[in-house]
Scaffold this active site. Structure first.
Site, PDB file in Angstrom:
ATOM      1  N   LYS A  53      -8.056   0.078   2.512  1.00 32.30           N
ATOM      2  CA  LYS A  53      -8.603  -1.233   2.137  1.00 32.30           C
ATOM      3  C   LYS A  53      -9.600  -1.702   3.205  1.00 32.30           C
ATOM      4  CE  LYS A  53      -4.594  -2.368  -0.618  1.00 32.30           C
ATOM      5  NZ  LYS A  53      -3.196  -2.784  -0.627  1.00 32.30           N
ATOM      6  N   GLN A  97       0.976  -6.460   2.276  1.00 40.32           N
ATOM      7  CA  GLN A  97       1.303  -5.173   1.651  1.00 40.32           C
ATOM      8  C   GLN A  97       2.791  -5.122   1.287  1.00 40.32           C
ATOM      9  OE1 GLN A  97      -1.000  -2.832   0.819  1.00 40.32           O
ATOM     10  NE2 GLN A  97       0.584  -1.561  -0.089  1.00 40.32           N
ATOM     11  N   ASP A 120      -4.166 -10.708  -4.504  1.00 38.53           N
ATOM     12  CA  ASP A 120      -3.265  -9.796  -5.202  1.00 38.53           C
ATOM     13  C   ASP A 120      -2.904 -10.329  -6.583  1.00 38.53           C
ATOM     14  OD1 ASP A 120      -2.372  -7.353  -4.210  1.00 38.53           O
ATOM     15  OD2 ASP A 120      -1.127  -8.290  -2.670  1.00 38.53           O
TER      16      ASP A 120
HETATM   17  N1  GUN Z   1       2.112  -2.181  -2.995  1.00 37.76           N
HETATM   18  C1  GUN Z   1       1.811  -1.371  -4.038  1.00 37.76           C
HETATM   19  N2  GUN Z   1       0.787  -1.892  -4.762  1.00 37.76           N
HETATM   20  C2  GUN Z   1       0.451  -3.052  -4.157  1.00 37.76           C
HETATM   21  C3  GUN Z   1      -0.546  -4.032  -4.430  1.00 37.76           C
HETATM   22  O1  GUN Z   1      -1.311  -3.955  -5.403  1.00 37.76           O
HETATM   23  N3  GUN Z   1      -0.583  -5.084  -3.564  1.00 37.76           N
HETATM   24  C4  GUN Z   1       0.266  -5.200  -2.517  1.00 37.76           C
HETATM   25  N4  GUN Z   1       0.154  -6.268  -1.747  1.00 37.76           N
HETATM   26  N5  GUN Z   1       1.193  -4.308  -2.242  1.00 37.76           N
HETATM   27  C5  GUN Z   1       1.279  -3.239  -3.056  1.00 37.76           C
END
Ligand code: GUN
Length: 297
Positions: A53, A97, A120
């Site tokens: 990211k 995350q 998100d």
């Molecule tokens: N863990 C797996 N997919 C995601 C996501 O799209 N966002 C976040 N914050 N954690 C994740």
């Protein structure tokens, strides 16, 4: 004939579009959108996601910061850090995350994020807006699925979409997005899950099948109808001694048997996966536009 849906290329196109927008902001000496990503603990898959990211942010010219916190971090400490970024005008997106270590109440942490910075789309405010069809920040992976359908001009209006999996991250939001009375939606949606006695009874009816159950190669050719569109959201590590890393990535769909029967199909890797980051950066850009406009008023 089967068309392979190239998520890698589509994501690269979206990132290129965002890069142009960021270049334009810079040419006007304006601030660029900023994203902070918070990782607690040392889950290797999460660490890899967080690093990619940050890399994507740098490539498009957005500001980014990664906060890596020890496993021992308390809920109060994490909430305090989120509050600090809620109040920091140079960051427009906050991503924590998931999964968090067991001692955290994930819902409580998500609710600590300012909904305007909820890139998100997991905050109950964003989820509520999605369900009632109001403009909002949409969760990245399901939004990536809808964007692929849109860019490949796959009709959804009146089509039967069958979603396998009911997670808050993919199954529920993708079903809600495709259900809306909107363009690139307006589908008849069925969600099936682990309590469904005969999953293939449902999957065989799908014009568009979305697999998001986290079980390697679960969907096989016998479970789909001829000409179905197959979207594979799964990313599963399976042991493979022939691979240098000792594992390979496979989806929830048995690609080899299913692809010849499908009209469109996403591969793993290179299908839905790369779209998640592209949609995250798009959300960060949207959040930036909304927030900076608000300030100009
Ligand atoms: N863990 C797996 N997919 C995601 C996501 O799209 N966002 C976040 N914050 N954690 C994740």
């Amino acid at each position: 004939m089967t068309t392979l849906i190239d998520g890698k290329k589509t994501a690269a196109d979206i990132l290129e579009e965002l890069k142009k927008k960021c270049d334009w902001l810079k040419s006007l000496s304006l601030d660029v959108p900023g994203l902070v990503t918070i990782l607690v603990g040392s889950n290797p898959a999460s660490e890899a996601y967080v690093n990619s990211k940050a890399k994507a942010c740098n490539e498009v010219g957005m500001k980014s910061k990664t906060e890596k916190l020890p496993e021992s971090t308390t809920e109060v400490e994490l909430a305090a850090l989120i509050k600090q970024y809620n109040e920091d005008d140079s960051y427009h997106g906050i991503l924590v995350q998931l999964p968090l270590p067991k001692h955290f109440n994930e819902n409580k942490i998500i609710e600590a994020i300012d909904p305007r910075k909820d890139v998100d789309g997991f905050h109950p405010f964003s989820v509520g807006n999605l369900v009632i069809g109001k403009d909002t920040l949409l969760p990245c992976t399901p939004h990536g699925v809808v964007e692929l359908l849109k860019r490949y001009k796959i009709p959804t209006d009146g089509k039967h979409v069958v979603v396998v999996g009911r997670s808050n991250i993919v199954g529920k939001p993708v079903a809600n997005m495709l259900l809306q009375k909107k363009e690139s939606a307006n589908a008849i949606v069925t969600i099936c899950h682990s309590a469904s006695k005969d999953i293939s009874y449902f999957t065989k009816q799908a014009d568009i099948l979305i697999a998001a159950i986290g079980k390697p190669n679960f969907i096989t050719a016998e479970m789909i109808k001829e000409g179905a569109v197959v979207i594979d959201v799964g990313i599963n590590r399976v042991e493979d001694p022939n691979e240098k890393k000792g594992y390979k990535l496979v989806g929830d769909v048995d690609f080899e048997s299913t692809a010849p029967k499908a009209s469109f199909i996403t591969p793993v890797p290179g299908g839905v996966g790369p779209m998640t980051i592209a949609m995250l950066l798009q959300n960060t850009f949207l959040a930036y536009i909304k927030m900076t406009n608000q300030k100009l008023k």
